[in-house]
Design a protein around this motif. Structure first.
Motif, PDB file in Angstrom:
ATOM      1  N   PHE A  55     -26.432 -54.187   1.169  1.00 46.62           N
ATOM      2  CA  PHE A  55     -26.741 -53.064   2.048  1.00 46.62           C
ATOM      3  C   PHE A  55     -26.392 -53.409   3.491  1.00 46.62           C
ATOM      4  N   LEU A  56     -26.164 -52.362   4.275  1.00 45.06           N
ATOM      5  CA  LEU A  56     -25.806 -52.495   5.686  1.00 45.06           C
ATOM      6  C   LEU A  56     -26.668 -51.540   6.495  1.00 45.06           C
ATOM      7  N   ILE A  57     -27.419 -52.062   7.447  1.00 47.49           N
ATOM      8  CA  ILE A  57     -28.203 -51.230   8.352  1.00 47.49           C
ATOM      9  C   ILE A  57     -27.279 -50.682   9.438  1.00 47.49           C
ATOM     10  N   VAL A  58     -27.329 -49.377   9.642  1.00 49.53           N
ATOM     11  CA  VAL A  58     -26.477 -48.712  10.634  1.00 49.53           C
ATOM     12  C   VAL A  58     -27.377 -48.115  11.704  1.00 49.53           C
ATOM     13  N   VAL A  59     -27.293 -48.664  12.919  1.00 54.11           N
ATOM     14  CA  VAL A  59     -28.150 -48.200  14.011  1.00 54.11           C
ATOM     15  C   VAL A  59     -27.412 -47.143  14.821  1.00 54.11           C
ATOM     16  N   PRO A  60     -28.146 -46.201  15.403  1.00 49.27           N
ATOM     17  CA  PRO A  60     -27.489 -45.107  16.134  1.00 49.27           C
ATOM     18  C   PRO A  60     -26.975 -45.560  17.493  1.00 49.27           C
ATOM     19  N   SER A  61     -25.879 -44.965  17.903  1.00 49.41           N
ATOM     20  CA  SER A  61     -25.341 -45.232  19.243  1.00 49.41           C
ATOM     21  C   SER A  61     -25.816 -44.196  20.254  1.00 49.41           C
ATOM     22  N   GLY A  62     -26.414 -43.110  19.763  1.00 46.45           N
ATOM     23  CA  GLY A  62     -26.904 -42.064  20.656  1.00 46.45           C
ATOM     24  C   GLY A  62     -28.415 -41.963  20.635  1.00 46.45           C
ATOM     25  N   LYS A  63     -28.936 -40.921  21.254  1.00 44.36           N
ATOM     26  CA  LYS A  63     -30.363 -40.671  21.327  1.00 44.36           C
ATOM     27  C   LYS A  63     -30.744 -39.521  20.408  1.00 44.36           C
ATOM     28  N   ALA A  64     -31.909 -39.641  19.789  1.00 42.24           N
ATOM     29  CA  ALA A  64     -32.398 -38.568  18.936  1.00 42.24           C
ATOM     30  C   ALA A  64     -32.740 -37.344  19.773  1.00 42.24           C
ATOM     31  N   GLN A  65     -32.690 -36.196  19.123  1.00 37.38           N
ATOM     32  CA  GLN A  65     -32.977 -34.939  19.810  1.00 37.38           C
ATOM     33  C   GLN A  65     -34.404 -34.907  20.350  1.00 37.38           C
ATOM     34  N   ASP A  66     -35.344 -35.438  19.585  1.00 35.30           N
ATOM     35  CA  ASP A  66     -36.749 -35.382  19.956  1.00 35.30           C
ATOM     36  C   ASP A  66     -37.229 -36.764  20.394  1.00 35.30           C
ATOM     37  N   PRO A  67     -37.872 -36.906  21.555  1.00 34.49           N
ATOM     38  CA  PRO A  67     -38.327 -38.212  22.025  1.00 34.49           C
ATOM     39  C   PRO A  67     -39.291 -38.896  21.063  1.00 34.49           C
ATOM     40  N   GLU A  68     -40.146 -38.126  20.397  1.00 37.58           N
ATOM     41  CA  GLU A  68     -41.090 -38.745  19.460  1.00 37.58           C
ATOM     42  C   GLU A  68     -40.353 -39.302  18.243  1.00 37.58           C
ATOM     43  N   VAL A  69     -39.335 -38.594  17.770  1.00 43.47           N
ATOM     44  CA  VAL A  69     -38.520 -39.117  16.674  1.00 43.47           C
ATOM     45  C   VAL A  69     -37.777 -40.370  17.128  1.00 43.47           C
ATOM     46  N   GLU A  70     -37.258 -40.338  18.353  1.00 43.93           N
ATOM     47  CA  GLU A  70     -36.550 -41.504  18.898  1.00 43.93           C
ATOM     48  C   GLU A  70     -37.461 -42.734  18.915  1.00 43.93           C
ATOM     49  N   ALA A  71     -38.678 -42.562  19.392  1.00 42.78           N
ATOM     50  CA  ALA A  71     -39.615 -43.686  19.466  1.00 42.78           C
ATOM     51  C   ALA A  71     -39.989 -44.177  18.071  1.00 42.78           C
ATOM     52  N   TRP A  72     -40.188 -43.245  17.140  1.00 44.89           N
ATOM     53  CA  TRP A  72     -40.526 -43.615  15.763  1.00 44.89           C
ATOM     54  C   TRP A  72     -39.395 -44.397  15.126  1.00 44.89           C
ATOM     55  N   VAL A  73     -38.156 -43.938  15.306  1.00 41.11           N
ATOM     56  CA  VAL A  73     -36.997 -44.644  14.738  1.00 41.11           C
ATOM     57  C   VAL A  73     -36.928 -46.067  15.277  1.00 41.11           C
ATOM     58  N   GLU A  74     -37.141 -46.239  16.569  1.00 37.01           N
ATOM     59  CA  GLU A  74     -37.093 -47.578  17.152  1.00 37.01           C
ATOM     60  C   GLU A  74     -38.154 -48.478  16.542  1.00 37.01           C
ATOM     61  N   ARG A  75     -39.373 -47.951  16.367  1.00 39.56           N
ATOM     62  CA  ARG A  75     -40.459 -48.756  15.789  1.00 39.56           C
ATOM     63  C   ARG A  75     -40.167 -49.127  14.345  1.00 39.56           C
ATOM     64  N   GLU A  76     -39.782 -48.128  13.548  1.00 41.19           N
ATOM     65  CA  GLU A  76     -39.580 -48.377  12.127  1.00 41.19           C
ATOM     66  C   GLU A  76     -38.344 -49.243  11.867  1.00 41.19           C
ATOM     67  N   LEU A  77     -37.307 -49.064  12.660  1.00 41.65           N
ATOM     68  CA  LEU A  77     -36.111 -49.893  12.517  1.00 41.65           C
ATOM     69  C   LEU A  77     -36.441 -51.347  12.845  1.00 41.65           C
ATOM     70  N   LYS A  78     -37.172 -51.559  13.935  1.00 38.99           N
ATOM     71  CA  LYS A  78     -37.579 -52.923  14.301  1.00 38.99           C
ATOM     72  C   LYS A  78     -38.413 -53.541  13.192  1.00 38.99           C
ATOM     73  N   ARG A  79     -39.346 -52.758  12.656  1.00 40.28           N
ATOM     74  CA  ARG A  79     -40.192 -53.257  11.581  1.00 40.28           C
ATOM     75  C   ARG A  79     -39.370 -53.598  10.339  1.00 40.28           C
ATOM     76  N   ALA A  80     -38.445 -52.721   9.971  1.00 40.01           N
ATOM     77  CA  ALA A  80     -37.637 -52.944   8.773  1.00 40.01           C
ATOM     78  C   ALA A  80     -36.839 -54.237   8.875  1.00 40.01           C
ATOM     79  N   ARG A  81     -36.244 -54.482  10.037  1.00 41.21           N
ATOM     80  CA  ARG A  81     -35.446 -55.700  10.216  1.00 41.21           C
ATOM     81  C   ARG A  81     -36.332 -56.936  10.185  1.00 41.21           C
ATOM     82  N   GLU A  82     -37.469 -56.873  10.876  1.00 38.71           N
ATOM     83  CA  GLU A  82     -38.357 -58.030  10.915  1.00 38.71           C
ATOM     84  C   GLU A  82     -38.964 -58.316   9.545  1.00 38.71           C
ATOM     85  N   GLN A  83     -39.399 -57.261   8.856  1.00 39.13           N
ATOM     86  CA  GLN A  83     -40.046 -57.473   7.571  1.00 39.13           C
ATOM     87  C   GLN A  83     -39.066 -57.922   6.488  1.00 39.13           C
TER      88      GLN A  83
END
Length: 665
Positions: free
Chosen positions: A499-527
Motif C-alpha cells: 500500500f501507498l499513503i497519498v497525502v494531499p497537496s491542497g487544502k480541504a474545503q472545510d477547516p474542520e475536515v482539514e484538521a481531522w485529516v491531519e490528525r487521523e493521517l498522523k495517527r495512521a502513520r505513527e500507529q
C-alpha cells in the motif's frame, strides 16, 4: 463482564512470561509498546555512532551488490540487525539494562555478515542450530525478522525436512531487539531433531492477524526458498497469543498444514471478551466482521488437517479449545484435546511429552497431497482456498458459504455448495488418475470437462448463472467489478498487501475536515510504525506514478478538493462526495464537518484497492481478541465528534457494498 475476565486473568497469569493485557477498554489501554528505560547518555551516544557507521556500511554494500542479485537477496539478513537497534534508540524502546549490550552484539553480527557478503559468501544460510534472518515485506518495504532452529547435520537437498511454524505468546516488550535476543539463545518450546522450526515475528502483538498474518507467510516463503522443505509436512503451532494465531491460521488455511497444535489462546471474540452483545453494541457491522477471525465460525475446515489442542486444566484460556471442540462437533468432528492436570497457563511437563509424541506421529504421516474429499467453510473471499477447491465468488459476503467436494473413482467430481457463485477445481501434478473426460456434478448439474493435460495438472472453473452451473474459461478475466480474493474488503484488507499513503497537496474545503485529516493521517502513520513495525510508503498526490498505481493499494487522504487523485476519481466511486455533501444512497450529509471513509477497487487500477481516509481500523490495544476490524466497507464520519475506541469520529452511517461493489439497496 470483560473487566472481571481481565481481573481473573491477571491473577492467574501474573508470573507467566506470555502474559497478555486482557481488557476491552480500547484507547484507555496503556500505549504499546510501553515507554522504555534510560540507558545513559554516554551509552546511547556510543550506540548511535556505531549504528550510523553500520548503516553507512549497509548502503555501501547495497551499491556493491547492485548487479549481484544472488547475494543482494540476503541483504535483509543484515538489515534486520540495524532496524533492531535503530527502533529502540529512536523510539525509546529499551526495557532491560542488558539490552544495550545486546544492541552492540547485533551491530557486530551485522558487520560480520557484511564482510562475508563482500567475499561472496553467506554462511549463515547453511548454519545449523539457532539462526536469525530477515526478509523485505511487500506490504510496506520494511525489513522483518524471523528466527530458525535448524537441526544438526542439516544439508541442503539431503532430504526434505519437516517445517514447524511456531507462533509465540504475547509480550508487549518484544521489540525486534528483544525478539532477536530470544532467537539467538532459545530453541523454543518444541524442537524435534529432524525438524526445521520457524519463529515468525508476526509484526509484534496482533495475534498473527492483519499484517501479522502476511508476515507468517512471507517468512515461510523465504524459508522454503532457501531450505529443502517437505510441503506435505508443514505444521502450525503456538501458545497463548500464539495459540490464538494457531487457531486462526490453522482453520482458515487448513489445507496447507499436516498438523495444527494450538495451546490456549482464543477462538471466539464475543465469548472470550465476555461482551454483553446487543443489536447495537458493538455496532452491527463490527459484529458482522467478527466472522473474519472467529475460528469457531469455520471450525469445520479442520476436517482438512489434523488438530491436537492443549490446555491447562485451570487455565481460563482453556475456553478456546472447549469452544472449538463444541463448534467442531456441529460438523461431526472430534477435537483431540490434551489437558495438563492442575495446570494454569503453561505446558504441564508430562502432558507436553505426550503432546510431542502424538504430534510427531501425525507429522511423520504427513498431509495427503490430493485428498479425496474437501470440506470448506468461509465468510469472505479473503479465505478462498482449501486444497484443490478455490471459491471465486459468493452470493453474499459475511454469510456462511460452504463447499463439499469429493473426488470419485472413474474420473468424476461431486460438489455441493451454499452461497457460492463461482469456483475453481485445481489438481496438482500428483493427481494422475483423471481420464480424458471428467464428469463434474455441482449441486446436481452434470458437466463434461476435458481431462488432465500432459503434465497431469487439471484446472477447471465454473460459475452459476440463473441457478445452474456451467464451465468458464479460467484464462478469461471477468468483466465488470465484483468482489474476489484480495479485492473483497473490508478497509483493513488493503493493509495486508502493498500500500501507498497519498497525502494531499491542497487544502480541504472545510477547516474542520482539514484538521481531522491531519490528525487521523498522523495517527495512521505513527500507529503503523508502532503496531506493525514498519514505516509506510508515502507520496504527495502530485507525485504518484502509473507504476505506483499498478503496484499498490492507494490510501488517499483528504477530500476531492485537497487531494487531486481523489478529485480525479470522485465521480467514479460508489459513494458521491461533492462540494455540497456526501451521498450514500438515501443517506446524505453535508460536506461541512463530514468525511468519507471507504474502500473499493481503484478506478485507475481496478485490480488494486483505493482507500479513503483510513489506516487500519482497530484503535484500542488491550486484548488481542479485540483487534478486529472496526469499520466495514464505508462510513460517513462526523469529524466534529471525538474519536472513540471504535471509530475516528461520529459514525452517521456505515455499511458493506454488494458483490459488485455497489451500495446495497
Amino acid at each position: 463482564s470483560p473487566m472481571s475476565l481481565r481481573t481473573r486473568m491477571i491473577v492467574a497469569l501474573a508470573l507467566v512470561f506470555f502474559l497478555g493485557v486482557f481488557r476491552h477498554d480500547g484507547n484507555a489501554a496503556a500505549p504499546l509498546p510501553p515507554p522504555g528505560i534510560e540507558i545513559g547518555a554516554v551509552r546511547g551516544d556510543t550506540l548511535k555512532r556505531e549504528l550510523k557507521a553500520f548503516g553507512s556500511e549497509i548502503e555501501a554494500l547495497r551499491l556493491e551488490l547492485a548487479d549481484k542479485p544472488e547475494l543482494a537477496r540476503y541483504l535483509p539478513d543484515v538489515e534486520v540487525f540495524h532496524k533492531a537497534v535503530r527502533y529502540p534508540l529512536e523510539f525509546d524502546e529499551f526495557y532491560k539494562t542488558n539490552e544495550a549490550d545486546l544492541a552492540e552484539k547485533l551491530i557486530v553480527l551485522g558487520r560480520e555478515r557484511i564482510a562475508q557478503l563482500r567475499k561472496g559468501e553467506s554462511p549463515w544460510i547453511w548454519a545449523t542450530g539457532l539462526v536469525v534472518r530477515g526478509y523485505r515485506s511487500r506490504i510496506d518495504g520494511s525489513v522483518q525478522p524471523f528466527g530458525l532452529v535448524v537441526p544438526e547435520g542439516y544439508q541442503y537437498q539431503d532430504k526434505p525436512r519437516r517445517l514447524d511454524v511456531w507462533l509465540a505468546g504475547r509480550n508487549d516488550k518484544r521489540t525486534e531487539l528483544a525478539f532477536l535476543g530470544e532467537r539467538l539463545k532459545s530453541r523454543g518450546e518444541f524442537a524435534s531433531p529432524e525438524t526445521i522450526v520457524l519463529h515468525p515475528y508476526g509484526r509484534y502483538c496482533n495475534a498473527y492477524k492483519f499484517a501479522g498474518e502476511t508476515d507468517v507467510f512471507e517468512a515461510m516463503e523465504t524459508v522454503m526458498r532457501d531450505y529443502d522443505i517437505d510441503p506435505l509436512r508443514i505444521a502450525i503451532r503456538g501458545f497463548s497469543m500464539g495459540g490464538a494465531g494457531t487457531w486462526h491460521l490453522g482453520v482458515h488455511h487448513a489445507g496447507i498444514w499436516a498438523g495444527v497444535a494450538p495451546g490456549a489462546g482464543f477462538a471466539d471474540t464475543a465469548r472470550y471478551l465476555e461482551l454483553k452483545v446487543t443489536p447495537d453494541f458493538p455496532p452491527p457491522w463490527e459484529q458482522t466482521l467478527w466472522h473474519l477471525y472467529d475460528s469457531a465460525d469455520d471450525a469445520g475446515n479442520l476436517f482438512n488437517t489434523t488438530p491436537i489442542a492443549y490446555s491447562g486444566e485451570i487455565d481460563p484460556q482453556r475456553l478456546a479449545a472447549d469452544t472449538m471442540a463444541a463448534a467442531m462437533a456441529t460438523h461431526g468432528l472430534t477435537l483431540r484435546h490434551l489437558i495438563g492436570p492442575k495446570t494454569a497457563h503453561k505446558y504441564e511437563p508430562a502432558t507436553k511429552v505426550e503432546l510431542s509424541q502424538q504430534f510427531d506421529a501425525v507429522m511423520a504421516q504427513g498431509r495427503v497431497a490430493v485428498p479425496s474429499e474437501i470440506r470448506f467453510d468461509t465468510y469472505s473471499l479473503r479465505y478462498d482456498r482449501m486444497g484443490w477447491v478455490q471459491v471465486d465468488g459468493l452470493e453474499h459476503h459475511w454469510k456462511r458459504a460452504t463447499v463439499d467436494a469429493r473426488l470419485k473413482p472413474g474420473s468424476s467430481v461431486e460438489v455441493s455448495t451454499t452461497n457460492v457463485t463461482a469456483l475453481t477445481l485445481a489438481f496438482p501434478e500428483e493427481q494422475t488418475a483423471l481420464a480424458e473426460t471428467v464428469t463434474v456434478v455441482i449441486d446436481g448439474d452434470s458437466l463434461k470437462i476435458p481431462g488432465a493435460r500432459r503434465d497431469h495438472r487439471w484446472t477447471a472453473s465454473f460459475a452459476k448463472t440463473i441457478g445452474h452451473w456451467g464451465p468458464v474459461d479460467p484464462d478469461l478475466k471477468p468483466t465488470g467489478l465484483h468482489k474476489r480474493h484480495g479485492l473483497q474488503g473490508p478497509i483493513d484488507d488493503a493493509f495486508m498487501d502493498s500500500f501507498l499513503i497519498v497525502v494531499p497537496s491542497g487544502k480541504a474545503q472545510d477547516p474542520e475536515v482539514e484538521a481531522w485529516v491531519e490528525r487521523e493521517l498522523k495517527r495512521a502513520r505513527e500507529q503503523w510504525r508502532t503496531q506493525f513495525r514498519g514505516e509506510p510508503r508515502v507520496k504527495r498526490d502530485n507525485e504518484v506514478t502509473d507504476a505506483d498505481l499498478a503496484a499498490n493499494n492507494l490510501v488517499l487522504w483528504g477530500d476531492p478538493q485537497s487531494n487531486s487523485l481523489l478529485g480525479r476519481i470522485a465521480d467514479q466511486l460508489p459513494i458521491r462526495w461533492t462540494k455540497e455533501g456526501i451521498e450514500a444512497g438515501a443517506r446524505k450529509v453535508s460536506s461541512a464537518g463530514h468525511a468519507l471513509v471507504m474502500i473499493c477497487p481503484n478506478p485507475l487500477s481496478p485490480s488494486r484497492y483505493v482507500v479513503l481516509n483510513s489506516g487500519f481500523t482497530f484503535r484500542g490495544f488491550g486484548s488481542n481478541a479485540d483487534q478486529t476490524p472496526k469499520l466495514p466497507d464505508w462510513a460517513l464520519v462526523d469529524v466534529t465528534q471525538p474519536a472513540t475506541a471504535r471509530a475516528p469520529g461520529g459514525v452517521d452511517a456505515a455499511g458493506f457494498f454488494d458483490e459488485n461493489w455497489q451500495l446495497k439497496k
